[in-house]
Design a protein around this motif. Structure first.
Motif, PDB file in Angstrom:
ATOM      1  N   ASP A 167      21.015 -18.321 -17.577  1.00  0.00           N
ATOM      2  CA  ASP A 167      21.003 -19.928 -17.441  1.00  0.00           C
ATOM      3  C   ASP A 167      21.872 -20.550 -18.168  1.00  0.00           C
ATOM      4  O   ASP A 167      22.445 -21.498 -17.843  1.00  0.00           O
ATOM      5  CB  ASP A 167      19.377 -20.262 -17.770  1.00  0.00           C
ATOM      6  CG  ASP A 167      18.495 -19.899 -16.673  1.00  0.00           C
ATOM      7  OD1 ASP A 167      18.584 -19.714 -15.533  1.00  0.00           O
ATOM      8  OD2 ASP A 167      17.321 -19.758 -17.249  1.00  0.00           O
ATOM      9  N   VAL A 170      25.212 -20.510 -16.327  1.00  0.00           N
ATOM     10  CA  VAL A 170      25.018 -21.713 -15.055  1.00  0.00           C
ATOM     11  C   VAL A 170      25.002 -23.138 -15.685  1.00  0.00           C
ATOM     12  O   VAL A 170      25.806 -23.860 -15.206  1.00  0.00           O
ATOM     13  CB  VAL A 170      23.716 -21.536 -14.377  1.00  0.00           C
ATOM     14  CG1 VAL A 170      23.536 -22.477 -13.453  1.00  0.00           C
ATOM     15  CG2 VAL A 170      23.574 -20.037 -13.681  1.00  0.00           C
ATOM     16  N   ALA A 236      28.614 -22.113 -10.081  1.00  0.00           N
ATOM     17  CA  ALA A 236      27.399 -22.043 -10.741  1.00  0.00           C
ATOM     18  C   ALA A 236      26.074 -21.824  -9.932  1.00  0.00           C
ATOM     19  O   ALA A 236      25.234 -21.281 -10.340  1.00  0.00           O
ATOM     20  CB  ALA A 236      27.223 -23.542 -11.501  1.00  0.00           C
ATOM     21  N   GLU A 237      26.313 -22.507  -8.529  1.00  0.00           N
ATOM     22  CA  GLU A 237      25.096 -22.214  -7.629  1.00  0.00           C
ATOM     23  C   GLU A 237      24.886 -20.610  -7.206  1.00  0.00           C
ATOM     24  O   GLU A 237      23.863 -20.082  -7.225  1.00  0.00           O
ATOM     25  CB  GLU A 237      24.899 -22.864  -6.473  1.00  0.00           C
ATOM     26  CG  GLU A 237      24.706 -24.541  -6.580  1.00  0.00           C
ATOM     27  CD  GLU A 237      23.626 -24.743  -7.432  1.00  0.00           C
ATOM     28  OE1 GLU A 237      22.569 -24.028  -6.819  1.00  0.00           O
ATOM     29  OE2 GLU A 237      23.562 -25.602  -8.202  1.00  0.00           O
ATOM     30  N   LYS A 240      23.352 -18.960 -10.358  1.00  0.00           N
ATOM     31  CA  LYS A 240      22.247 -19.285 -10.326  1.00  0.00           C
ATOM     32  C   LYS A 240      21.470 -18.304  -9.560  1.00  0.00           C
ATOM     33  O   LYS A 240      20.150 -17.705  -9.905  1.00  0.00           O
ATOM     34  CB  LYS A 240      21.795 -20.721  -9.981  1.00  0.00           C
ATOM     35  CG  LYS A 240      20.288 -21.185 -10.098  1.00  0.00           C
ATOM     36  CD  LYS A 240      20.348 -22.614  -9.573  1.00  0.00           C
ATOM     37  CE  LYS A 240      18.532 -23.015  -9.932  1.00  0.00           C
ATOM     38  NZ  LYS A 240      18.392 -24.275  -9.559  1.00  0.00           N
TER      39      LYS A 240
END
Length: 253
Positions: A167, A170, A236-237, A240
């Motif tokens: 996390d 991200v 970033a997605e 994730k």
């Protein structure tokens, strides 16, 4: 282990770059305060390490200028070039002289020229709103770069610890991407209040360069940083999704 070591080295490089950029921003602010308060001359050479010449920063307030001029279709050899209403410049490989003129062939003929560059400013020590604006925007831009480098350092440090899908990574990617996009929208808005035209400065020229104009008071947004910021948000997605898959795998095991 080699990959972790490479990430660790890159992280330290990013941290050093962030520190140097922050020092440069603080040096610009200190120089501006000293000059605008009337204590020293503006501009001046800035040493990031006082008493040494190891890291010097040379900054002088400036603004973009441009001028467009037509190219003379032919040159009268009996006329002073400085009195021409067009630029005495040609792109050619052959020229012939006829009755006192230099005639340019028609296969390739230049019709205009655009001059672009920067105009540098100096001022007496003391308060000046335009100079203060230019120094402030320079310092703010450097601080934005330092912030991005700090986020990059935190991202690379997390990767060097063998945890690329977390996390934290991200979050860093989102912050970097959002900052790049936001700055491209905020900067033109700030220039509305800090540019030469915003302070009612108008350019008057007395030179051979005609129609010299100051750059726009609200510089347009650049698509490249915005596109790169969007790419980082998409990345970033993806990360994730990788975090979720890794978490699910650990629960399964």
């Amino acid at each position: 282990m080699r990959h972790n070591r490479a990430f660790a080295i890159a992280a330290w490089i990013a941290l050093a770059a962030a520190a140097v950029t922050t020092l440069a921003a603080l040096a610009v602010v200190a120089t501006a305060v000293s000059g605008l308060s009337g204590r020293t001359e503006l501009p001046q050479r800035i040493s990031l390490i006082p008493g040494t010449d190891l890291i010097d920063l040379s900054y002088q307030p400036s603004w973009e200028v441009s001028a467009y001029a037509d190219i003379c279709p032919r040159i009268d050899l009996d006329v002073d070039p400085t009195n021409l209403d067009c630029e005495n410049a040609h792109f050619h490989h052959l020229e012939t002289q006829r009755e006192g003129y230099v005639v340019i062939p028609d296969d390739v003929r230049a019709v205009g020229v655009l001059f672009e560059g920067r105009m540098y400013f100096e001022t007496d020590p003391g308060w000046n709103p335009l100079i203060a604006s230019l120094y402030a925007m320079t310092a703010l831009s450097l601080l934005i770069v330092a912030f991005l480098l700090t986020q990059l350092w935190l991202l690379l440090r997390a990767a060097s610890q063998g945890e690329p899908f977390t996390d934290r990574v991200v979050r860093r990617l989102r912050i970097i991407g959002a900052t790049l996009i936001a700055w491209e929208f905020v900067e033109p808005f700030l220039w509305l209040f800090l540019s030469p035209k915003a302070w009612d400065y108008h350019l008057a020229t007395y030179s051979d360069v005609n129609n010299l104009e100051l750059g726009s008071m609200e510089p347009g947004m650049e698509l490249t940083p915005i596109a790169f910021g969007i790419l980082l948000l998409l990345l970033a997605e993806v990360f994730k999704r990788g975090v979720r898959l890794e978490h699910e795998q650990r629960l399964t095991v």
